[in-house]
Write an enzyme that holds these catalytic residues in place. Structure first.
Site, PDB file in Angstrom:
ATOM      1  NE  ARG A 113      -0.582  -2.081 -11.013  1.00  0.00           N
ATOM      2  CZ  ARG A 113      -0.508  -2.152  -9.687  1.00  0.00           C
ATOM      3  NH1 ARG A 113       0.438  -2.864  -9.101  1.00  0.00           N
ATOM      4  NH2 ARG A 113      -1.390  -1.533  -8.935  1.00  0.00           N
ATOM      5  CG  HIS A 158      -0.435   2.506  -6.064  1.00  0.00           C
ATOM      6  ND1 HIS A 158      -0.080   1.387  -6.798  1.00  0.00           N
ATOM      7  CD2 HIS A 158       0.079   2.303  -4.832  1.00  0.00           C
ATOM      8  CE1 HIS A 158       0.630   0.544  -6.040  1.00  0.00           C
ATOM      9  NE2 HIS A 158       0.740   1.088  -4.831  1.00  0.00           N
ATOM     10  CG  ASN A 203      -2.314  -0.857  -5.588  1.00  0.00           C
ATOM     11  OD1 ASN A 203      -1.983  -1.859  -6.215  1.00  0.00           O
ATOM     12  ND2 ASN A 203      -1.792  -0.554  -4.408  1.00  0.00           N
ATOM     13  CD  GLU A 204      -1.634  -3.733  -2.314  1.00  0.00           C
ATOM     14  OE1 GLU A 204      -1.467  -3.110  -1.246  1.00  0.00           O
ATOM     15  OE2 GLU A 204      -0.762  -4.475  -2.796  1.00  0.00           O
ATOM     16  CG  ASN A 335      -0.730  -5.791  -6.040  1.00  0.00           C
ATOM     17  OD1 ASN A 335      -0.681  -6.053  -7.245  1.00  0.00           O
ATOM     18  ND2 ASN A 335      -0.855  -4.568  -5.575  1.00  0.00           N
ATOM     19  CE1 TYR A 337       5.641  -7.216  -3.099  1.00  0.00           C
ATOM     20  CE2 TYR A 337       3.271  -6.932  -2.863  1.00  0.00           C
ATOM     21  CZ  TYR A 337       4.482  -6.522  -3.388  1.00  0.00           C
ATOM     22  OH  TYR A 337       4.534  -5.419  -4.205  1.00  0.00           O
ATOM     23  CD  GLU A 408       2.095  -3.820  -6.125  1.00  0.00           C
ATOM     24  OE1 GLU A 408       2.502  -4.130  -4.978  1.00  0.00           O
ATOM     25  OE2 GLU A 408       1.447  -2.781  -6.336  1.00  0.00           O
ATOM     26  CD1 TRP A 465       4.026   1.750   0.315  1.00  0.00           C
ATOM     27  CD2 TRP A 465       3.245   3.823   0.082  1.00  0.00           C
ATOM     28  NE1 TRP A 465       3.503   1.861  -0.954  1.00  0.00           N
ATOM     29  CE2 TRP A 465       3.009   3.115  -1.130  1.00  0.00           C
ATOM     30  CE3 TRP A 465       2.821   5.152   0.152  1.00  0.00           C
ATOM     31  CZ2 TRP A 465       2.378   3.706  -2.233  1.00  0.00           C
ATOM     32  CZ3 TRP A 465       2.199   5.727  -0.951  1.00  0.00           C
ATOM     33  CH2 TRP A 465       1.981   5.013  -2.101  1.00  0.00           C
ATOM     34  CG  PHE A 473       9.941  -3.963  -2.301  1.00  0.00           C
ATOM     35  CD1 PHE A 473       9.426  -5.259  -2.379  1.00  0.00           C
ATOM     36  CD2 PHE A 473       9.728  -3.239  -1.136  1.00  0.00           C
ATOM     37  CE1 PHE A 473       8.718  -5.812  -1.321  1.00  0.00           C
ATOM     38  CE2 PHE A 473       9.023  -3.785  -0.069  1.00  0.00           C
ATOM     39  CZ  PHE A 473       8.520  -5.069  -0.162  1.00  0.00           C
TER      40      PHE A 473
HETATM   41  C1  PNW Z   1       1.985  -3.226  -1.915  1.00  0.00           C
HETATM   42  N1  PNW Z   1       1.031  -6.688   3.414  1.00  0.00           N
HETATM   43  O1  PNW Z   1       1.429  -3.052  -0.669  1.00  0.00           O
HETATM   44  C2  PNW Z   1       1.823  -1.869  -2.595  1.00  0.00           C
HETATM   45  O2  PNW Z   1       0.912  -1.906  -3.665  1.00  0.00           O
HETATM   46  C3  PNW Z   1       3.110  -1.238  -3.000  1.00  0.00           C
HETATM   47  O3  PNW Z   1       2.911   0.135  -3.190  1.00  0.00           O
HETATM   48  C4  PNW Z   1       4.180  -1.538  -1.970  1.00  0.00           C
HETATM   49  O4  PNW Z   1       5.368  -0.827  -2.187  1.00  0.00           O
HETATM   50  C5  PNW Z   1       4.435  -3.030  -2.017  1.00  0.00           C
HETATM   51  O5  PNW Z   1       3.252  -3.743  -1.745  1.00  0.00           O
HETATM   52  C6  PNW Z   1       5.505  -3.511  -1.049  1.00  0.00           C
HETATM   53  O6  PNW Z   1       5.113  -3.281   0.272  1.00  0.00           O
HETATM   54  C7  PNW Z   1       1.376  -4.004   0.298  1.00  0.00           C
HETATM   55  O7  PNW Z   1       1.370  -6.325   4.569  1.00  0.00           O
HETATM   56  C8  PNW Z   1       1.748  -3.637   1.571  1.00  0.00           C
HETATM   57  O8  PNW Z   1       0.621  -7.851   3.232  1.00  0.00           O
HETATM   58  C9  PNW Z   1       1.630  -4.521   2.598  1.00  0.00           C
HETATM   59  C10 PNW Z   1       1.132  -5.791   2.363  1.00  0.00           C
HETATM   60  C11 PNW Z   1       0.765  -6.175   1.086  1.00  0.00           C
HETATM   61  C12 PNW Z   1       0.891  -5.268   0.068  1.00  0.00           C
END
Ligand code: PNW
Length: 511
Positions: A113, A158, A203-204, A335, A337, A408, A465, A473
């Site tokens: 991706r 993105h 994306n997001e 996505n 986390y 992700e 970012w 990561f």
């Molecule tokens: C994603 N949160 O963003 C992005 O799609 C990626 O580009 C980024 O590198 C990756 O996560 C890791 O940060 C997020 O705060 C950023 O919950 C922040 C959050 C979730 C996703």
């Protein structure tokens, strides 16, 4: 009054701790008896891939006719990126794509991706004159992937909006952007769609709306909650998504035989207690992340809770918008986390207007230091594998079991510049993160969720970012001090064994 409210609050936090321990016990009892999972435990057509995004990995920011994006401009503003860095070179994937694709193939992943940089295709974003060098580059990347039997999953947007579209018309606050996005999207479908069968429009959209236009920590760095900009920005991203999908469905889908979806991001919200107001707050929090984007697609309008809390702040969909949006995804990209416990908070202590309107407070840590899960490098990221199972089941239930790809999932290490290379390469914590999360995804599939694929974030360490290069990561380490050399970490070798389904007797379960 004040003291009363306080003591009530701390009672409910203690309740939350008990709840947390109970959930963890249940989670452990499910897995303690099991053998380690491998690829064979997932359905045969399940896709395993790795993910990146153009701005974070490509570099070559001023080469071959690429126009500037809002992130190029943002990185130049003093104080915006914590290590003062930029992505002019990033990890140089623009020039090293062959080497990187070779690595993906060697590790055994069958999908990659990545995102296309809009301003490489149309340098000023306007869609009048295509930049042939940009098109040539992505043709090369796509061909190299297909040569290695790796399926491209392509994200059109993105976060790297052509700077001109922001400077000349305000970017996503202006409805005009919908038509420019549509032209760009169609150009990609017609240029690459003979080989790209999996498209992601945006994306997001949540992060662009909230961090781009409310907290200002992302480009373009606006802080305009009081004027409702984040809600307008979200609205226009939805409309742009719908317009692009409608073009794809009308003109390309039958001919090219692909699928198209939207990527949303969501942390799981677990009610801190069984009290109705906490359960409502957790539900509201999910609405403000996920329902914001998926309810218009599946139900034709924003969630009720958002309408109640936001009133006229929320833009309205016309009948045509609703028609276009309805079922405008073949799959949901998720996505994911981390997770939080959530409780009702009329006066949210998080200093952020977006959270304040939700009246939902997020909790990751208790007095005494116990946390919802082990902490990763970034302050927002705790390892909570059971959260993804709950979230997948929630999506299945609420949206009638749609196909889902986890687009992700991953965690980061802090790079303080002090640890020796071999320590950074032996990323045990990341291995246990992936084991836990994949086990939870596996469980969600058994529960009935239609999960079709999983992408690890990220293939490589890259430009994170606003955090620059301070967080890593990648499952592959990038040596920023030595010519951007790539070194697979233990987690990469773990994936290799997992994907090749080799048994590893030493791989003890440690969820
Ligand atoms: C994603 N949160 O963003 C992005 O799609 C990626 O580009 C980024 O590198 C990756 O996560 C890791 O940060 C997020 O705060 C950023 O919950 C922040 C959050 C979730 C996703």
């Amino acid at each position: 009054m004040g003291t009363n409210a306080k003591s009530m609050a701390s009672t409910s936090i203690i309740d939350g701790l008990e709840k947390k321990r109970k959930i963890e016990d249940e989670w452990r009892s499910i897995y303690s008896a099991k053998q380690p999972l491998n690829r064979q435990d997932f359905p045969p057509h399940f896709t395993f891939g790795v993910a990146t995004a153009a701005f974070q990995v490509e570099g070559a920011s001023r080469e071959d006719g690429r126009g500037l994006s809002i992130w190029d401009a943002f990185t130049l503003v003093p104080g915006k990126i914590c290590d003062g860095s930029n992505a002019d070179i990033a990890v140089d994937q623009y020039h090293r794509y062959k080497e990187d694709i070779e690595l993906i193939a060697k590790l055994g992943f069958k999908a990659y991706r990545f995102s296309i940089s809009w301003s490489r295709i149309f340098p000023d974003g306007l869609g009048t004159k295509i930049n042939p060098e940009g098109k040539r580059h992505y043709n090369n990347v796509i061909n190299a992937l297909i040569d290695k039997d790796i399926q491209p999953y392509v994200t059109l947007y993105h976060w790297d909006l052509p700077l001109n579209l922001f400077e000349s018309m305000g970017g996503w606050v202006n409805e005009e952007i919908v038509k420019y996005f549509a032209v760009y999207a169609e150009t990609c479908f017609s240029s690459f769609g003979d080989r790209v069968k999996n498209w992601i429009t945006i994306n997001e959209p949540l992060q662009t709306a909230v961090n781009g236009y409310c907290t200002g920590v992302y480009a373009p760095g606006r802080r305009e909650h009081s004027s409702g900009e984040p809600y307008l920005v979200a609205h226009h991203q939805l409309l742009a998504h719908a317009e692009a999908v409608s073009i794809y469905n009308k003109k390309y889908k039958d001919k090219q035989g692909g699928q198209i979806g939207l990527v949303v991001d969501c942390e799981w919200s677990e009610a801190l207690s069984d009290r109705v107001e906490d359960r409502n707050a957790a539900a509201r929090r999910l609405d403000f992340q996920l329902g914001w984007y998926l309810d218009p697609i599946y139900y034709g309008d924003y969630p009720k809770s958002m309408q109640e809390k936001l009133g006229d702040f929320l833009p309205k969909f016309s009948e045509r918008d609703k028609e276009l949006l309805k079922n405008s995804v073949d799959f949901i990209g998720l996505n994911h986390y981390t997770a939080r416990f959530v409780r009702h908070a009329a006066d949210n202590p998080e200093h952020n207007d977006f959270y304040r309107v939700q009246e939902a407070e997020r909790i990751a840590e208790w007095e005494g230091g116990e946390t919802i899960g082990e902490k990763a490098g970034s302050s927002w990221l705790y390892m909570v594998p059971w959260g993804v199972r709950k979230l997948l089941n929630y999506i299945s239930l609420r949206y009638n079991n749609p196909p889902i790809y986890i687009t992700e999932n991953g965690m980061d290490d802090e790079d303080d510049g002090m640890s020796p290379l071999d320590e950074m390469l032996d990323d045990k914590l990341r291995v246990s993160y992936y084991k836990g999360y994949l086990a939870a995804v596996h469980q969600a599939i058994r529960d009935g969720a239609d999960v079709r694929g999983y992408f690890a974030w990220s293939l490589l360490d890259n430009f994170e970012w606003q955090l620059g290069y301070t967080k890593r990561f990648g499952i592959i380490y990038v040596d920023y001090k030595n010519g951007l050399e790539r070194h697979p970490k233990s987690s990469a070798y773990w994936f290799l064994r997992f994907l090749k389904a080799e048994e590893d007797k030493n791989d003890k379960l440690d969820y």
